[in-house]
Design a protein around this motif. Structure first.
Motif, PDB file in Angstrom:
ATOM      1  N   VAL A 367       0.845  -1.204   0.000  1.00 33.43           N
ATOM      2  CA  VAL A 367       0.000   0.000   0.000  1.00 33.43           C
ATOM      3  C   VAL A 367       0.876   1.249   0.000  1.00 33.43           C
ATOM      4  N   ILE A 368       1.875   1.263   0.866  1.00 32.91           N
ATOM      5  CA  ILE A 368       2.764   2.428   0.960  1.00 32.91           C
ATOM      6  C   ILE A 368       3.490   2.658  -0.361  1.00 32.91           C
ATOM      7  N   VAL A 369       4.031   1.595  -0.925  1.00 38.35           N
ATOM      8  CA  VAL A 369       4.807   1.726  -2.163  1.00 38.35           C
ATOM      9  C   VAL A 369       3.921   2.095  -3.346  1.00 38.35           C
ATOM     10  N   TYR A 370       2.781   1.408  -3.475  1.00 41.15           N
ATOM     11  CA  TYR A 370       1.934   1.627  -4.643  1.00 41.15           C
ATOM     12  C   TYR A 370       1.241   2.975  -4.616  1.00 41.15           C
ATOM     13  N   PHE A 371       0.586   3.290  -3.499  1.00 40.59           N
ATOM     14  CA  PHE A 371      -0.221   4.516  -3.444  1.00 40.59           C
ATOM     15  C   PHE A 371       0.614   5.749  -3.093  1.00 40.59           C
ATOM     16  N   TYR A 372       1.431   5.626  -2.058  1.00 38.93           N
ATOM     17  CA  TYR A 372       2.133   6.811  -1.557  1.00 38.93           C
ATOM     18  C   TYR A 372       3.378   7.132  -2.384  1.00 38.93           C
ATOM     19  N   ARG A 373       4.103   6.081  -2.786  1.00 37.67           N
ATOM     20  CA  ARG A 373       5.363   6.322  -3.494  1.00 37.67           C
ATOM     21  C   ARG A 373       5.162   6.376  -5.007  1.00 37.67           C
ATOM     22  N   GLN A 374       4.500   5.368  -5.574  1.00 32.53           N
ATOM     23  CA  GLN A 374       4.390   5.299  -7.029  1.00 32.53           C
ATOM     24  C   GLN A 374       3.323   6.235  -7.576  1.00 32.53           C
ATOM     25  N   ARG A 375       2.156   6.269  -6.928  1.00 31.62           N
ATOM     26  CA  ARG A 375       1.069   7.107  -7.437  1.00 31.62           C
ATOM     27  C   ARG A 375       1.029   8.488  -6.780  1.00 31.62           C
ATOM     28  N   LYS A 376       1.958   8.747  -5.887  1.00 34.83           N
ATOM     29  CA  LYS A 376       2.139  10.069  -5.274  1.00 34.83           C
ATOM     30  C   LYS A 376       0.859  10.606  -4.622  1.00 34.83           C
ATOM     31  N   MET A 377       0.105   9.742  -3.958  1.00 33.79           N
ATOM     32  CA  MET A 377      -1.094  10.193  -3.254  1.00 33.79           C
ATOM     33  C   MET A 377      -0.688  10.723  -1.875  1.00 33.79           C
ATOM     34  N   MET A 385      -4.431   7.508   4.829  1.00 37.84           N
ATOM     35  CA  MET A 385      -4.890   6.213   4.351  1.00 37.84           C
ATOM     36  C   MET A 385      -3.762   5.315   3.888  1.00 37.84           C
ATOM     37  N   TYR A 386      -2.786   5.883   3.195  1.00 35.31           N
ATOM     38  CA  TYR A 386      -1.789   5.065   2.508  1.00 35.31           C
ATOM     39  C   TYR A 386      -0.403   5.093   3.140  1.00 35.31           C
ATOM     40  N   LEU A 387      -0.244   5.868   4.201  1.00 34.05           N
ATOM     41  CA  LEU A 387       1.048   5.881   4.894  1.00 34.05           C
ATOM     42  C   LEU A 387       0.876   5.632   6.387  1.00 34.05           C
TER      43      LEU A 387
END
Length: 445
Positions: A367-377, A385-387
């Motif tokens: 979740v952290i990698v996909y949403f926060y890091r890759q998709r920059k949410m 939610m994502y971190l």
């Protein structure tokens, strides 16, 4: 209808919820009560609440990933897609601990109840007979048996309600007053809560199995996440309620002849031999049906791996042409499960939990990698939610890791080292792309 798989999208929210309960075997609350009461010093309810809250943060992470990968709802696929196939392989290998030890848990739970009712029969015999029952059922056909799971869940829920009603009646006629002692007392420690959670989390971590229904659910990106959350909260509160009244009436399980089987002795004290017999019959039957489903899942998982030649296809990818059953996988799983005669229920839970915690850890990291890091949410809502949420879940998991049985940790580490060595062999020391686990969404049924 799904054009790729031919599966019909006809499951609504309540269908998924009901099917999830049939996979969870709700009466496991009775299997673990005696052991958990000793580990928590008489504070099982608060340990259940802690476990539910801890697991919920991971459930939220699963719901995020299910929405992105509704066709491949598993921690293994999330790690493959978010990190790389190598990480996915290691996570998938670690998760085999779940599948291999789950049939053992059902056999050990059945043994606890049967030994309390038939003390003169050697306990190992019940384990062997249970595993033989799982294996024979799976060699022939289990479709009809598995369809009975939902029926047995109804009976389990009825026995839970009756059990609580009898506890309340007993409390009303005794000198014991209602209090918060099962939730808090002077001797309550964080270590005791965590020790109990290691045992109790096992009864809540089946929520991830709901993701295997993604291709048969109507609006899976909404239905599956909601079902996961509802089921976890429902079971967490149900188990907390049951154990509150049990703990209030019987604060010290050491007074029973067999503390590990305290629930069966409590049933006898509450309703006499008739109720105790019905109670044991329903709980044992639930464990037997659950064991069949668990061994079915394991054999199909091994088949999927063999089919993809991750493990020798000639053995693990073989299907009996007459019955359509991966018979060698069923037999090998049964043989491996016989090692349960050397394990305690508590140790087997720890082995089972090891793989689950690895899977959970990588879901949160995904979740952290996909949403926060890759998709920059990285908006305020995105950060929460994502971190923040996944990090809280990881902190809970670290606490559970730190309090896990040392033997389970060592065995789990050895298992992972073997997996990494096997990966090195398959990839010619990492010079080739590693094989991928193509987990079938319907592997459990």
């Amino acid at each position: 209808m799904d054009n790729q798989t031919g599966l019909q999208r006809k499951l609504k929210l309540w269908h998924v919820f009901a099917l999830g309960l049939s996979l969870m075997v709700p009466t496991t609350v009775f299997d673990t009560y005696g052991i958990a009461s000793g580990a928590t010093g008489g504070h099982v309810p608060i340990s259940y609440l802690f476990s539910m809250c801890a697991i919920l943060f991971t459930v939220f992470s699963y719901t995020h990933m299910v929405k992105v990968f509704p066709r491949a709802g598993s921690a293994y696929t999330y790690a493959q897609q978010t990190f790389n196939p190598g990480v996915g392989f290691v996570v998938g290998w670690a998760a085999l601990c779940d599948y291999l030890f789950l049939p053992m848990l059902y056999a050990l739970a059945a043994e606890i109840y049967l030994s309390s009712f038939f003390p003169d029969v050697p306990g190992w015999l019940w384990i062997v007979l249970s595993i033989a029952f799982f294996t024979i059922a799976n060699i022939f056909s289990v479709k009809v048996t598995i369809s009975f799971n939902a029926i047995f869940v109804v009976f389990q829920m009825i026995i839970c309600v009756v059990f609580v009603a009898l506890l309340i009646r007993e409390l009303a006629g005794s000198s014991t007053s209602f209090s918060l002692a099962p939730f808090y007392s002077a001797n309550l420690t964080m270590n005791s809560i965590l020790s109990g959670s290691i045992i109790l989390c096992y009864t809540l971590i089946g929520f991830d199995a709901l993701s295997t229904l993604s291709e048969e659910a109507i609006e899976p990106t909404k239905t599956i996440p909601r079902a996961m959350i509802i089921q976890t909260i429902f079971l967490g509160l149900l188990y907390t309620t049951i154990t509150y009244f049990m703990q209030l009436l019987f604060p010290d399980v050491s007074v029973f002849n067999e503390p590990d089987a305290a629930s069966s002795e409590i049933a006898q004290k509450l309703g006499g031999m008739l109720f105790a017999s019905i109670f044991i019959a329903i709980t044992v039957t639930g464990n037997l049906v659950g064991g069949i489903a668990a061994q079915l899942s394991t054999s199909r998982l091994l088949f999927a791996m063999g089919r993809d030649n991750v493990i020798p296809k000639r053995i693990f990818g073989y299907v009996n042409p007459r019955t359509g059953v991966p018979v060698w996988n069923v037999l090998l799983t049964g043989i491996f499960s016989l090692t349960a005669v050397f394990l305690s229920y508590e140790t087997a839970i720890s082995f089972f939990s090891f793989g689950a915690y690895i899977a959970f850890s990588f879901v949160n990291l995904s979740v952290i990698v996909y949403f926060y890091r890759q998709r920059k949410m990285n908006t305020f809502k995105g950060i929460l939610m994502y971190l923040v949420g996944p990090l809280i879940a990881l902190c809970f998991l670290v606490l559970l890791w730190a309090n896990m049985d040392m033997h389970a940790l060592l065995l789990g580490l050895v298992w992972n080292v073997v997996g990494i060595g096997y990966l090195a062999y398959l990839t010619k020391f990492f010079s080739q792309k590693p094989p991928q686990f193509h987990f079938d969404e319907n592997v459990s049924g």
